[in-house]
Design a protein around this motif. Structure first.
Motif, PDB file in Angstrom:
ATOM      1  N   HIS A   7       0.823  -1.220   0.000  1.00 28.11           N
ATOM      2  CA  HIS A   7       0.000   0.000   0.000  1.00 28.11           C
ATOM      3  C   HIS A   7       0.857   1.270   0.000  1.00 28.11           C
ATOM      4  CE1 HIS A   7      -4.128  -1.414   0.103  1.00 28.11           C
ATOM      5  NE2 HIS A   7      -3.791  -2.346   0.982  1.00 28.11           N
ATOM      6  N   GLU A   8       2.141   1.124  -0.299  1.00 28.49           N
ATOM      7  CA  GLU A   8       2.981   2.317  -0.492  1.00 28.49           C
ATOM      8  C   GLU A   8       2.663   2.931  -1.854  1.00 28.49           C
ATOM      9  OE1 GLU A   8       4.722   3.554   1.790  1.00 28.49           O
ATOM     10  OE2 GLU A   8       5.280   1.935   3.161  1.00 28.49           O
ATOM     11  N   ARG A   9       2.852   4.261  -1.974  1.00 27.59           N
ATOM     12  CA  ARG A   9       2.582   4.971  -3.227  1.00 27.59           C
ATOM     13  C   ARG A   9       3.892   5.438  -3.856  1.00 27.59           C
ATOM     14  NH1 ARG A   9      -2.591   7.877  -3.959  1.00 27.59           N
ATOM     15  NH2 ARG A   9      -1.236   9.494  -4.883  1.00 27.59           N
ATOM     16  N   TYR A  10       3.885   5.531  -5.168  1.00 27.22           N
ATOM     17  CA  TYR A  10       5.088   5.937  -5.914  1.00 27.22           C
ATOM     18  C   TYR A  10       5.514   7.355  -5.551  1.00 27.22           C
ATOM     19  CZ  TYR A  10       8.300   5.582  -9.895  1.00 27.22           C
ATOM     20  OH  TYR A  10       9.414   5.501 -10.692  1.00 27.22           O
ATOM     21  N   ASP A  11       4.535   8.187  -5.117  1.00 18.60           N
ATOM     22  CA  ASP A  11       4.850   9.579  -4.750  1.00 18.60           C
ATOM     23  C   ASP A  11       5.168   9.740  -3.267  1.00 18.60           C
ATOM     24  OD1 ASP A  11       2.379   9.230  -3.590  1.00 18.60           O
ATOM     25  OD2 ASP A  11       1.345  10.711  -4.835  1.00 18.60           O
ATOM     26  N   GLY A  12       5.216   8.639  -2.512  1.00 20.77           N
ATOM     27  CA  GLY A  12       5.584   8.687  -1.099  1.00 20.77           C
ATOM     28  C   GLY A  12       4.435   8.968  -0.162  1.00 20.77           C
ATOM     29  N   MET A  13       3.197   8.957  -0.656  1.00 22.79           N
ATOM     30  CA  MET A  13       2.050   9.284   0.187  1.00 22.79           C
ATOM     31  C   MET A  13       1.307   8.032   0.683  1.00 22.79           C
ATOM     32  SD  MET A  13       2.271  12.495   0.279  1.00 22.79           S
ATOM     33  CE  MET A  13       0.711  12.951   1.047  1.00 22.79           C
ATOM     34  N   GLY A  14       1.917   6.864   0.541  1.00 30.78           N
ATOM     35  CA  GLY A  14       1.251   5.634   0.963  1.00 30.78           C
ATOM     36  C   GLY A  14       1.522   5.295   2.414  1.00 30.78           C
ATOM     37  N   TYR A  15       1.219   4.057   2.789  1.00 33.91           N
ATOM     38  CA  TYR A  15       1.447   3.603   4.164  1.00 33.91           C
ATOM     39  C   TYR A  15       1.965   2.170   4.135  1.00 33.91           C
ATOM     40  CZ  TYR A  15      -3.147   1.268   3.642  1.00 33.91           C
ATOM     41  OH  TYR A  15      -4.207   0.495   3.204  1.00 33.91           O
ATOM     42  N   PRO A  16       2.628   1.697   5.176  1.00 33.08           N
ATOM     43  CA  PRO A  16       2.803   2.328   6.503  1.00 33.08           C
ATOM     44  C   PRO A  16       4.082   3.163   6.634  1.00 33.08           C
ATOM     45  CG  PRO A  16       3.515   0.042   6.635  1.00 33.08           C
ATOM     46  CD  PRO A  16       3.015   0.251   5.219  1.00 33.08           C
ATOM     47  N   ASN A  17       5.035   3.068   5.662  1.00 33.54           N
ATOM     48  CA  ASN A  17       6.357   3.682   5.855  1.00 33.54           C
ATOM     49  C   ASN A  17       6.630   4.871   4.938  1.00 33.54           C
ATOM     50  OD1 ASN A  17       7.197   1.767   7.846  1.00 33.54           O
ATOM     51  ND2 ASN A  17       7.511   0.267   6.205  1.00 33.54           N
ATOM     52  N   LYS A  18       5.628   5.247   4.123  1.00 32.30           N
ATOM     53  CA  LYS A  18       5.746   6.393   3.220  1.00 32.30           C
ATOM     54  C   LYS A  18       7.003   6.308   2.337  1.00 32.30           C
ATOM     55  CE  LYS A  18       2.960   9.566   5.981  1.00 32.30           C
ATOM     56  NZ  LYS A  18       1.816   9.398   5.065  1.00 32.30           N
ATOM     57  N   LEU A  19       7.242   5.126   1.810  1.00 32.79           N
ATOM     58  CA  LEU A  19       8.346   4.938   0.881  1.00 32.79           C
ATOM     59  C   LEU A  19       8.010   5.603  -0.449  1.00 32.79           C
ATOM     60  CD1 LEU A  19       9.207   1.172   1.562  1.00 32.79           C
ATOM     61  CD2 LEU A  19      10.235   3.212   2.603  1.00 32.79           C
ATOM     62  N   LYS A  20       9.064   5.966  -1.209  1.00 33.47           N
ATOM     63  CA  LYS A  20       8.847   6.709  -2.443  1.00 33.47           C
ATOM     64  C   LYS A  20       9.664   6.102  -3.580  1.00 33.47           C
ATOM     65  CE  LYS A  20       9.131  11.430  -4.321  1.00 33.47           C
ATOM     66  NZ  LYS A  20       9.486  12.849  -4.033  1.00 33.47           N
ATOM     67  N   GLY A  21       9.048   6.083  -4.794  1.00 41.82           N
ATOM     68  CA  GLY A  21       9.745   5.654  -5.993  1.00 41.82           C
ATOM     69  C   GLY A  21      10.388   4.286  -5.849  1.00 41.82           C
ATOM     70  N   GLU A  22      11.707   4.254  -6.174  1.00 44.40           N
ATOM     71  CA  GLU A  22      12.407   2.985  -6.150  1.00 44.40           C
ATOM     72  C   GLU A  22      12.797   2.539  -4.748  1.00 44.40           C
ATOM     73  OE1 GLU A  22      15.575   2.807  -8.940  1.00 44.40           O
ATOM     74  OE2 GLU A  22      14.294   3.275 -10.660  1.00 44.40           O
ATOM     75  N   GLU A  23      12.435   3.340  -3.728  1.00 40.42           N
ATOM     76  CA  GLU A  23      12.590   2.868  -2.347  1.00 40.42           C
ATOM     77  C   GLU A  23      11.635   1.702  -2.092  1.00 40.42           C
ATOM     78  OE1 GLU A  23      11.709   6.220   0.072  1.00 40.42           O
ATOM     79  OE2 GLU A  23      13.633   7.222  -0.265  1.00 40.42           O
ATOM     80  N   ILE A  24      10.547   1.711  -2.836  1.00 38.57           N
ATOM     81  CA  ILE A  24       9.570   0.611  -2.720  1.00 38.57           C
ATOM     82  C   ILE A  24      10.130  -0.584  -3.481  1.00 38.57           C
ATOM     83  CG2 ILE A  24       7.188  -0.080  -3.120  1.00 38.57           C
ATOM     84  CD1 ILE A  24       6.523   2.941  -3.421  1.00 38.57           C
ATOM     85  N   PRO A  25      10.184  -1.763  -2.867  1.00 35.80           N
ATOM     86  CA  PRO A  25      10.695  -2.951  -3.567  1.00 35.80           C
ATOM     87  C   PRO A  25       9.949  -3.168  -4.884  1.00 35.80           C
ATOM     88  CG  PRO A  25      10.398  -3.426  -1.238  1.00 35.80           C
ATOM     89  CD  PRO A  25       9.812  -2.072  -1.469  1.00 35.80           C
ATOM     90  N   TYR A  26      10.702  -3.575  -5.901  1.00 34.57           N
ATOM     91  CA  TYR A  26      10.149  -3.717  -7.251  1.00 34.57           C
ATOM     92  C   TYR A  26       8.928  -4.640  -7.270  1.00 34.57           C
ATOM     93  CZ  TYR A  26       9.971  -4.738 -12.282  1.00 34.57           C
ATOM     94  OH  TYR A  26       9.581  -4.884 -13.581  1.00 34.57           O
ATOM     95  N   LEU A  27       9.014  -5.794  -6.633  1.00 32.81           N
ATOM     96  CA  LEU A  27       7.896  -6.736  -6.640  1.00 32.81           C
ATOM     97  C   LEU A  27       6.683  -6.157  -5.908  1.00 32.81           C
ATOM     98  CD1 LEU A  27       9.703 -10.171  -6.061  1.00 32.81           C
ATOM     99  CD2 LEU A  27       8.954  -9.131  -8.214  1.00 32.81           C
ATOM    100  N   ALA A  28       6.941  -5.333  -4.891  1.00 32.90           N
ATOM    101  CA  ALA A  28       5.833  -4.684  -4.173  1.00 32.90           C
ATOM    102  C   ALA A  28       5.144  -3.665  -5.077  1.00 32.90           C
ATOM    103  CB  ALA A  28       6.351  -4.013  -2.902  1.00 32.90           C
ATOM    104  N   ARG A  29       5.943  -2.955  -5.914  1.00 31.03           N
ATOM    105  CA  ARG A  29       5.333  -2.010  -6.858  1.00 31.03           C
ATOM    106  C   ARG A  29       4.441  -2.742  -7.877  1.00 31.03           C
ATOM    107  NH1 ARG A  29      10.263   0.626  -9.411  1.00 31.03           N
ATOM    108  NH2 ARG A  29      11.598  -0.460  -7.890  1.00 31.03           N
TER     109      ARG A  29
END
Length: 569
Positions: free
Chosen positions: A482-504
């Motif tokens: 449930h993280e968003r590419y723009d960093g507005m997701g949850y629970p850790n507010k990860l952004k872009g490629e900080e989000i694991p590829y498979l999770a994206r």
């Protein structure tokens, strides 16, 4: 009704057993009378000593053995072996009666009527045919004794009298057999009224469930598989709405007839409910069940139904799911559930096909350390509980897994990454086990407090599986879907490629299915609208490269216009 029939049969068996015991006692009295002359016992006279040894003692022993058998095995020996034992009993009684008649005067004996008892018992137990056979055998014995003992008489009065007795034997078996037949047909008719579906003439849901429990019990005892086929008519509601319920009933009857004509004697075909059918296949493995299901599918597809050209796929067709005990299910309820799961897959994606049940977690168990197998089994149980709480979650997971497989192939993921993605798709909502059912199924907008509770499910899911070492690679997908590419997701507010590829990848797939599925609080968007929503949120909520590839996968693999119009059934 089945219980009532069994109780009646038990009462009949009890009466017959008492009659048999009474006959043995009567034989004992006859023999005792034979060895008493002038009101004085001669049982110990030398000339009768050996007769006593050869007749009375074996008779008493046989009575004792019969008593022990009756009270120890009553209602335990059934079916084929029980019937064989009963027929052996009848043969023994005929032999004993013949011996009694022989030692009590042969053709002059007054005990020829004893055969009537065994004729009556046989007719009640086995029907008119067997009763007539025993009566003919009994008649032959007494008439043969008359001829053998007095072969040279011009007028054999014993033969004349015994002809009448033979007629009585046959006339006893004949009408009594008719009565037993009529009574059996009456009971069968009453059973059919309760156990048979009136429209399709297949077994009904109640009988199906009772039979399934019995077949599973037998399969467990004999170490034999029990397979099940679930069948559902594709787009049946559309056919009913277009052509009316009378035509719809005709389709149900015809498909019921096809199923009945193409199942074996030992199978249990039933109308499970509505347009769903089910077949229990005892002593049948998965491959055999799949072959039977495929033949049924073809026969249904090839037969013509009036107006079927107006169906979304141009034909009246059926989808089928197959599962097997004990390899895919541990009991009758799991067998139903797993066969229904297989049917769901067949219906949602392609229809008019046969699917065997497969479980992602069963695959995981095969690749799991022995010490973690129990934990994986517990996870499977938790997912089943979630599915029971929220039917949407169950269907959602199945679709997300399917979409993930298609997208993994498009992205040329390695075998291991594809496996991790599929495992993550299967378990991404496992954290919902801790969420109240009222929140999951709430039809109005969630409060801020309820929304905060719902947002905890990625963390809860991670906590559930982190103790399973073989699933450690799945944790990033569960915690980050449930993280968003723009960093507005949850629970850790990860952004872009900080989000694991498979999770994206999982985020895109998960969101698309949520958009195009009905929920208690919102109406689903069409598939085209879902695609437009992905495009609109590309670069903000979703990885744009993954969105582009996923849209291409959807357009190439899913008939959007049909699914949009007729949803999933």
């Amino acid at each position: 009704m089945k219980i009532v029939g069994n109780d009646k049969q038990k009462q009949i068996n009890d009466i017959i057993s008492v009659v048999k015991l009474s006959i043995l006692l009567l034989i004992g009295i006859i023999l005792c009378e034979r060895f008493i002359k002038n009101n004085k016992p001669v049982i110990w006279a030398p000339e009768t000593y050996y007769t006593v040894i050869c007749l009375l003692i074996p008779l008493m022993v046989s009575i004792l053995i019969y008593l022990i058998w009756f009270f120890s095995t009553e209602n335990k020996i059934k079916g084929k072996y029980g019937e064989i034992i009963s027929k052996i009993e009848i043969a023994v009684f005929i032999l004993v009666f013949s011996i009694i008649i022989f030692i009590c005067g042969v053709n002059e004996s007054q005990y020829k009527f004893l055969y009537l008892f065994i004729i009556i018992i046989t007719t009640i137990q086995f029907g008119m045919k067997q009763g007539l056979i025993v009566s003919c055998i009994s008649s032959f014995i007494i008439l043969a004794l008359d001829i053998i003992m007095l072969p040279d008489l011009d007028v054999n009065i014993y033969f004349q009298d015994d002809l009448i007795l033979a007629g009585i034997f046959i006339l006893t078996a004949w009408p009594l057999g008719f009565y037993v037949k009529i009574e059996g047909e009456h009971i069968k008719k009453l059973e059919d009224m309760i156990n048979i579906d009136g429209l399709t003439e297949l077994y009904n849901h109640r009988y199906f469930c009772d039979s399934l429990a019995e077949k599973i019990k037998s399969g467990k005892r004999d170490n034999k598989p029990v397979s099940m086929i679930f069948i559902d008519i594709d787009y049946f509601k559309h056919y009913n709405d277009t052509h009316g319920h009378l035509k719809g009933d005709y389709v149900l009857r015809k498909i019921g007839e096809i199923i009945k004509d193409n199942t074996r004697k030992e199978d249990v075909p039933a109308r499970y409910g509505g347009e769903e059918f089910a077949i229990i296949l005892p002593n049948t493995d998965e491959e055999q069940a799949l072959n039977i299901a495929e033949e049924l599918r073809k026969k249904i597809e090839y037969i013509y139904f009036e107006g079927e050209e107006n169906q979304p796929n141009g034909k009246v067709t059926a989808s089928m799911g197959v599962s097997v005990y004990p390899y895919k299910a541990k009991d009758d309820l799991e067998l139903i559930k797993s066969a229904d799961d297989a049917l769901y897959k067949a219906k949602f994606f392609n229809k008019n096909r046969v699917e065997a049940y497969t479980s992602i977690l069963d695959d995981i168990k095969n690749n799991t350390d022995e010490k973690d197998v129990e934990l994986v089994t517990s996870i499977k149980t938790l997912i089943s509980i979630i599915n029971a709480k929220d039917r949407y979650t169950y269907g959602h997971v199945e679709r997300v897994v399917f979409y993930s497989k298609l997208l993994a192939d498009k992205l040329n993921l390695s075998k291991r990454n594809k496996q991790i993605l599929i495992y993550g798709a299967y378990m991404h909502d496992i954290g919902k086990i801790d969420i109240n059912k009222e929140i999951l199924l709430k039809k109005t907008k969630l409060t801020d407090e309820e929304l905060d509770i719902l947002k905890q499910h990625p963390v809860n899911g991670m906590e559930i599986i982190k103790s399973v070492n073989s699933l450690k690679d799945v944790i990033p997908l569960i915690i980050s879907h449930h993280e968003r590419y723009d960093g507005m997701g949850y629970p850790n507010k990860l952004k872009g490629e900080e989000i694991p590829y498979l999770a994206r990848i999982l985020t895109v797939v998960d969101s698309f299915d949520a958009i195009t599925s009905n929920r208690p609080y919102k109406t689903r968007k069409t598939y085209e609208e879902g695609i437009h929503e992905l495009e609109r949120c590309s670069g903000t909520q979703f990885d744009p490269d993954i969105v582009r590839d996923f849209i291409e996968v959807i357009r190439n693999n899913i008939e959007l216009s049909i699914l949009d119009k007729y949803e999933y059934r």
